[in-house]
Design an enzyme around this catalytic site. Structure first.
Site, PDB file in Angstrom:
ATOM      1  N   LYS A  11       0.850  -1.210   0.000  1.00  0.00           N
ATOM      2  CA  LYS A  11       0.000   0.000   0.000  1.00  0.00           C
ATOM      3  C   LYS A  11       0.880   1.254   0.000  1.00  0.00           C
ATOM      4  CE  LYS A  11      -3.360  -2.686   2.586  1.00  0.00           C
ATOM      5  NZ  LYS A  11      -4.661  -2.670   3.189  1.00  0.00           N
ATOM      6  N   GLU A  97      -9.613  -0.778  -1.660  1.00  0.00           N
ATOM      7  CA  GLU A  97      -9.294   0.634  -1.383  1.00  0.00           C
ATOM      8  C   GLU A  97      -9.370   1.466  -2.656  1.00  0.00           C
ATOM      9  OE1 GLU A  97      -5.634  -0.211   0.660  1.00  0.00           O
ATOM     10  OE2 GLU A  97      -6.810  -1.172   2.231  1.00  0.00           O
ATOM     11  N   GLU A 168     -11.145 -10.805  -0.925  1.00  0.00           N
ATOM     12  CA  GLU A 168     -10.813 -10.003   0.246  1.00  0.00           C
ATOM     13  C   GLU A 168     -12.080  -9.362   0.806  1.00  0.00           C
ATOM     14  OE1 GLU A 168      -6.462  -8.641   0.126  1.00  0.00           O
ATOM     15  OE2 GLU A 168      -7.586  -7.240  -1.096  1.00  0.00           O
ATOM     16  N   GLY A 174      -7.363  -4.919   7.122  1.00  0.00           N
ATOM     17  CA  GLY A 174      -6.767  -3.943   8.040  1.00  0.00           C
ATOM     18  C   GLY A 174      -7.524  -3.786   9.345  1.00  0.00           C
ATOM     19  N   SER A 214      -6.469  -9.340   6.872  1.00  0.00           N
ATOM     20  CA  SER A 214      -5.847  -9.593   8.176  1.00  0.00           C
ATOM     21  C   SER A 214      -5.198 -10.975   8.275  1.00  0.00           C
ATOM     22  CB  SER A 214      -6.859  -9.378   9.301  1.00  0.00           C
ATOM     23  OG  SER A 214      -7.283  -8.022   9.322  1.00  0.00           O
TER      24      SER A 214
HETATM   25  C1  PEP Z   1      -4.850  -5.963   1.604  1.00  0.00           C
HETATM   26  O1  PEP Z   1      -4.472  -4.817   1.584  1.00  0.00           O
HETATM   27  O2  PEP Z   1      -5.043  -6.533   0.533  1.00  0.00           O
HETATM   28  C2  PEP Z   1      -5.061  -6.618   2.875  1.00  0.00           C
HETATM   29  C3  PEP Z   1      -5.592  -7.806   2.897  1.00  0.00           C
HETATM   30  O3  PEP Z   1      -4.675  -5.927   4.024  1.00  0.00           O
HETATM   31  P1  PEP Z   1      -4.515  -6.546   5.508  1.00  0.00           P
HETATM   32  O4  PEP Z   1      -3.737  -7.821   5.390  1.00  0.00           O
HETATM   33  O5  PEP Z   1      -3.786  -5.493   6.295  1.00  0.00           O
HETATM   34  O6  PEP Z   1      -5.901  -6.805   6.033  1.00  0.00           O
END
Ligand code: PEP
Length: 254
Positions: A11, A97, A168, A174, A214
């Site tokens: 990111k 995002e 996801e 996050g 996560s």
């Molecule tokens: C991501 O940004 O694709 C993601 C899964 O973030 P995190 O692992 O921090 O939840």
């Protein structure tokens, strides 16, 4: 057998020197890892330096996004041929995002995926529902629409080689709140079913479906043990070498 693919999505983190420090550690620690493919997705400005540092290793350099036109009056955008020229071999498209803050839609994600593939990159197409959508029982409908848009116009032979789906759930990104292995597997199996309908059995069995949200060293092994979870897209835990290395090792089959 699908080779699991674990990608660290950095990111908006890491200066070039910080990125090089992390990737040098990863190269040292994962240089000999077998049975799992690994990638990192730095910011655009660090991408070329990271790719150069990773030369001679099997760790892939990925971009976090990719525009659908190759050149022209599109201030601020970066195209697939430019990313390939900088050393990327994969592009993440449709990250939640990007959808949430930058207006990506199912249609534009499809344009980006097609552009990435046409430019010689692999495409990691992200899908996933928001909490309100899950609570309303709409998870599979949302994922279906995202898949239909993201995979529109993509040929099966290309998909088998160079398309990865990342499931996801937005409520797990996050937040420290991970989908249970069973919750994730339910959606992954559904995605696989849709891939069979679109591309046929052989291609559907070849396409890897990553889980993201996560993922940490403590939960990676249980998630990866599920039949249709073929690796991970990792955000926060990819910023520390020790955590990312542990997740990569947890993804190895057997
Ligand atoms: C991501 O940004 O694709 C993601 C899964 O973030 P995190 O692992 O921090 O939840």
């Amino acid at each position: 057998m699908r080779t699991p693919f674990v990608v660290g999505n950095w990111k908006l983190n890491k200066t070039i020197s910080e990125a090089l420090a992390l990737v040098t550690e990863l190269k040292n620690q994962l240089g000999a890892v077998k049975g799992v493919a690994v990638g990192v997705a730095p910011t655009f400005v660090a991408l070329n330096s990271v790719a150069k540092r990773l030369e001679g290793s099997s760790i892939a350099t990925c971009s976090q996004d990719c525009f659908w036109e190759n050149t022209g009056a599109f201030t601020g955008e970066v195209s697939a041929p430019m990313l390939a020229d900088a050393g990327a071999t994969w592009a993440i498209v449709g990250h939640s995002e990007r959808r949430q803050f930058f207006g990506d839609t199912n249609e534009s994600v499809g344009k980006k995926a097609r552009a990435a593939l046409a430019g010689g990159l692999g495409a990691i197409v992200c899908v996933g529902e928001m909490l309100a959508e899950r609570d309303a029982g709409r998870t599979l409908d949302v994922v279906d629409a995202q898949l239909a848009g993201g995979l529109d116009g993509i040929d099966g032979a290309v998909a088998a080689q160079r398309v990865v789906i990342a499931y996801e759930p937005v409520w797990a990104i996050g937040t420290g709140r991970t989908a249970t292995p069973a919750q994730a597997q339910e959606v992954h199996a559904h995605i696989r079913k849709r891939l069979v309908e679109k591309f046929g059995q052989a291609t559907a069995q070849a396409v890897r479906i990553q889980y993201g949200g996560s993922v940490k060293p403590s939960n990676a092994e249980a998630l990866m043990a599920e039949a249709d979870i073929d690796g991970a897209l990792v955000g926060g835990a990819s910023l520390e070498a020790a955590d990312f290395v542990a997740i990569v090792k947890a993804a190895r089959p057997g």
